[in-house]
Design a protein around this motif. Structure first.
Motif, PDB file in Angstrom:
ATOM      1  N   SER A  15      29.843  15.314  22.199  1.00 14.12           N
ATOM      2  CA  SER A  15      28.839  16.315  22.530  1.00 14.12           C
ATOM      3  C   SER A  15      28.933  16.714  24.003  1.00 14.12           C
ATOM      4  CB  SER A  15      27.464  15.748  22.195  1.00 14.12           C
ATOM      5  OG  SER A  15      26.474  16.508  22.804  1.00 14.12           O
ATOM      6  N   LEU A  16      28.970  15.699  24.877  1.00 14.56           N
ATOM      7  CA  LEU A  16      29.089  16.001  26.308  1.00 14.56           C
ATOM      8  C   LEU A  16      30.418  16.704  26.585  1.00 14.56           C
ATOM      9  CD1 LEU A  16      27.775  15.704  29.101  1.00 14.56           C
ATOM     10  CD2 LEU A  16      29.007  13.553  29.381  1.00 14.56           C
ATOM     11  N   VAL A 145      23.027  19.218  18.257  1.00 19.54           N
ATOM     12  CA  VAL A 145      22.853  20.653  18.513  1.00 19.54           C
ATOM     13  C   VAL A 145      23.892  21.132  19.527  1.00 19.54           C
ATOM     14  CG1 VAL A 145      21.307  22.368  19.564  1.00 19.54           C
ATOM     15  CG2 VAL A 145      20.408  20.711  17.932  1.00 19.54           C
ATOM     16  N   THR A 146      24.080  20.357  20.601  1.00 15.41           N
ATOM     17  CA  THR A 146      25.049  20.721  21.635  1.00 15.41           C
ATOM     18  C   THR A 146      26.443  20.845  21.053  1.00 15.41           C
ATOM     19  OG1 THR A 146      23.756  19.595  23.323  1.00 15.41           O
ATOM     20  CG2 THR A 146      26.061  20.009  23.845  1.00 15.41           C
ATOM     21  N   LEU A 147      26.811  19.823  20.254  1.00 15.62           N
ATOM     22  CA  LEU A 147      28.151  19.820  19.665  1.00 15.62           C
ATOM     23  C   LEU A 147      28.352  21.039  18.774  1.00 15.62           C
ATOM     24  CD1 LEU A 147      30.784  18.244  19.412  1.00 15.62           C
ATOM     25  CD2 LEU A 147      29.774  16.964  17.518  1.00 15.62           C
ATOM     26  N   GLY A 203      25.947  30.952  30.233  1.00 13.28           N
ATOM     27  CA  GLY A 203      24.589  31.085  29.712  1.00 13.28           C
ATOM     28  C   GLY A 203      24.332  30.116  28.579  1.00 13.28           C
ATOM     29  N   ILE A 204      25.216  30.113  27.597  1.00 15.85           N
ATOM     30  CA  ILE A 204      25.048  29.209  26.449  1.00 15.85           C
ATOM     31  C   ILE A 204      25.138  27.754  26.927  1.00 15.85           C
ATOM     32  CG2 ILE A 204      25.975  28.490  24.216  1.00 15.85           C
ATOM     33  CD1 ILE A 204      27.145  31.367  23.976  1.00 15.85           C
ATOM     34  N   GLY A 205      26.167  27.473  27.733  1.00 19.46           N
ATOM     35  CA  GLY A 205      26.319  26.127  28.284  1.00 19.46           C
ATOM     36  C   GLY A 205      25.103  25.749  29.132  1.00 19.46           C
ATOM     37  N   SER A 211      18.527  21.906  28.693  1.00 18.26           N
ATOM     38  CA  SER A 211      17.833  21.141  27.654  1.00 18.26           C
ATOM     39  C   SER A 211      18.146  19.652  27.811  1.00 18.26           C
ATOM     40  CB  SER A 211      18.279  21.595  26.260  1.00 18.26           C
ATOM     41  OG  SER A 211      18.134  22.981  26.145  1.00 18.26           O
ATOM     42  N   ARG A 212      19.332  19.361  28.275  1.00 17.42           N
ATOM     43  CA  ARG A 212      19.774  17.991  28.429  1.00 17.42           C
ATOM     44  C   ARG A 212      19.079  17.294  29.593  1.00 17.42           C
ATOM     45  NH1 ARG A 212      24.609  16.199  26.423  1.00 17.42           N
ATOM     46  NH2 ARG A 212      25.241  14.206  27.287  1.00 17.42           N
TER      47      ARG A 212
END
Lengths: 297, 237
Positions: A15-16, A145-147, A203-205, A211-212
């Motif tokens: 994910s990270l 969600v991130t992944l 933006g997406i990142g 959020s993280r």
């Protein structure tokens, strides 16, 4: 270490890594076309953070705030190109590099003056900030969600680059800017396009990043831009595939060291990660998937 | 077709072209020869708008086009096959051709042109989906010319197309240029291979240190390579 923990940490690492890969792609996008690092890239993530912060305070739901944040990121990316890059198109490499630093410092101080130098918290919706439990597995929703979002975004980017005329123009300009111009690809348009895509990815990142960490500070862009930069270097400069590979490797290293190193050494994790990066580059100076520099016309 | 008057252009503080005046008539093959660093490539790059001239004018069909962008030059029908071929790495043969027609919006016209160049260069059709930089030198040169033809040029400029090619392949490229002229395309050829350049061209310009030393019908210079080279050296010193 139990098998559950290994799988959980593997998902965290993926994910990270996917988040770093996404952010690194945005930085690599501009680099591949112009051959220049945009050091104001981290401020795009900060812009996303502050847009979300103000939107939520104004009562806007998180999802919409995130979309607004992405839009602001794209606009600021285009403005960066217009203010720091375009007037200096014919100037020296160093001049443009300093212009991007100046842009970065300007945006950070703008936040300090206009908002506050102090950190602010952001309430991430519980839906994202929860834990999925399957039997004895506990996985944070945000990791999943991130992944998913990172992988889908990267998939869409590949589709855009491979299947559209604009994508072809970006790839041509990345391969050899002068030849692309010679073949009729307008320089200004393809550069703006690269910055737009860069702003979109930041933006997406940025939404996932904010959020993280669940908070904002004026200098919050430093870590994402540094991580993206390192990811690009690990993977191989000027190569989009390299940015993705580098991002995953960098994320994996961070999580791995967090798990393996004794807690007392955790404050120095960045140093250990960078040490490994140095070793990787000592063995493969052109990066993991980099090729020897090709001569441009 | 195209005419320059006292063209001055260069990079940074250096004026590579120093008052270059040339003229190319429709359906001519005109060669520009001269030693390395004479400014031949700079001349071609200036004609297609990659380099902005500092002084002088460029006229195309009588109209001034000085300072136009490369895309406008393509739309007018000026295409350049660059030195070293400029094959785009990471792109397939097909994609290289596609980007050659970037200024053309009509998809039907683009696919017609693709069929045309595949008919002219069957090897490119066979290798359509291959990554273009994996082609052999001769095939890459064909691709570079095919890609320039994708913009349906009225005038094709080539920067040292024979560079790095075996003699039989050089002959093939030269034959191809004659075919293109027969199809109504004007050719401006920059070459260091004097013999080949003189053999296929109608007229020749001899360039050295950014100036045109002299010009004339190519036939006049055939077999006088040594004299020409002497002239360069005179220009260099």
């Amino acid at each position: 270490m139990s098998i559950e923990i290994i799988i959980q940490q593997a998902i965290n690492a993926l994910s990270l890594g996917s988040l770093y890969a996404l952010l690194a792609l945005g930085l690599a996008m501009v680099y591949s076309v112009l051959g220049l690092m945009n050091f104001a890239y981290g401020e795009l993530v900060a812009m996303v953070g502050y847009t979300i912060y103000f939107s939520i305070n104004a009562g806007v739901p998180y999802g919409l705030a995130a979309i607004l944040g992405i839009m602001v990121s794209i606009i600021v990316a285009l403005l960066t190109e217009l203010i720091a890059f375009r007037p200096l198109r014919k100037a020296s490499y160093a001049a443009v590099l300093f212009a991007t630093f100046a842009m970065s410092v300007f945006l950070q101080n703008l936040i300090r003056q206009a908002v506050s130098p102090r950190p602010r918290g952001i309430n991430v919706p519980e839906l994202i900030d929860s834990v999925i439990k399957i039997g004895s597995f506990r996985i944070s929703t945000l990791s999943v969600v991130t992944l998913v979002i990172s992988l889908v975004s990267m998939g869409l980017l590949v589709g855009f680059l491979q299947k559209t005329k604009s994508g072809l123009a970006i790839r041509a300009a990345a391969a050899n800017f002068e030849i692309a111009r010679l073949l009729g690809v307008p320089a200004n348009r393809v550069i703006s396009l690269a910055f737009m895509v860069s702003g979109l990815l930041a933006g997406i990142g940025g939404v996932l990043w904010v959020s993280r960490i669940g908070g904002i500070t004026p200098a919050m862009g430093f870590k994402p831009v540094l991580s993206s930069f390192i990811a690009i270097i690990i993977g191989g400069l000027g190569n989009l595939k390299g940015a993705v590979v580098g991002g995953f490797v960098f994320g994996l290293l961070e999580v791995l060291l967090q798990v393996v190193l004794p807690p007392s050494t955790r404050p120095f994790i960045d140093a250990f990660v960078l040490l490994i990066v140095v070793v990787i580059l000592a063995i493969k100076p052109e990066g993991l998937v980099g090729k020897k520099a090709e001569s441009k016309l | 077709m195209i005419e320059t008057q006292e063209l001055v252009a260069g990079y940074g503080p250096v004026n590579v072209l120093q008052k270059v005046s040339i003229k190319v008539q429709p359906k001519e093959i005109v060669a520009v020869i001269g030693p390395n660093g004479a400014g031949k490539s700079t001349l071609l790059k200036t004609l297609v708008g990659l380099i902005e001239p500092r002084l002088g004018t460029i006229r195309y069909d009588g109209k001034p086009i000085t300072g136009i962008t490369p895309e406008k030059a393509l739309l007018l029908g000026l295409a350049l096959v660059p030195e070293g071929r400029g094959i785009l790495s990471g792109l397939t043969v097909y994609e290289n051709l596609l980007i050659g027609a970037y200024v053309e919006k009509n998809k039907k016209i683009i696919s017609e042109r693709i069929s045309d160049v595949y008919a002219r260069f069957p090897v490119l059709a066979e290798r359509s989906n291959q990554i273009a930089v994996t082609l052999s030198g001769g095939e890459q040169q064909q691709l570079a010319i095919a890609r320039a033809l994708m913009s349906a040029p009225k005038m094709l400029m080539l920067d040292e197309p024979s560079l790095g090619l075996a003699p039989n392949l050089v002959q093939k490229v030269m034959d191809l240029l004659c075919d293109l002229r027969a199809d109504g395309i004007t050719v401006l050829l920059v070459e260091q291979n004097i013999t080949q350049a003189l053999a296929i061209s109608d007229r020749v310009y001899v360039m050295s240190t950014g100036k045109i030393l002299f010009e004339g019908p190519s036939a006049k210079f055939i077999g006088k390579n040594e004299e020409l080279e002497q002239a360069y050296l005179g220009g260099v010193s």
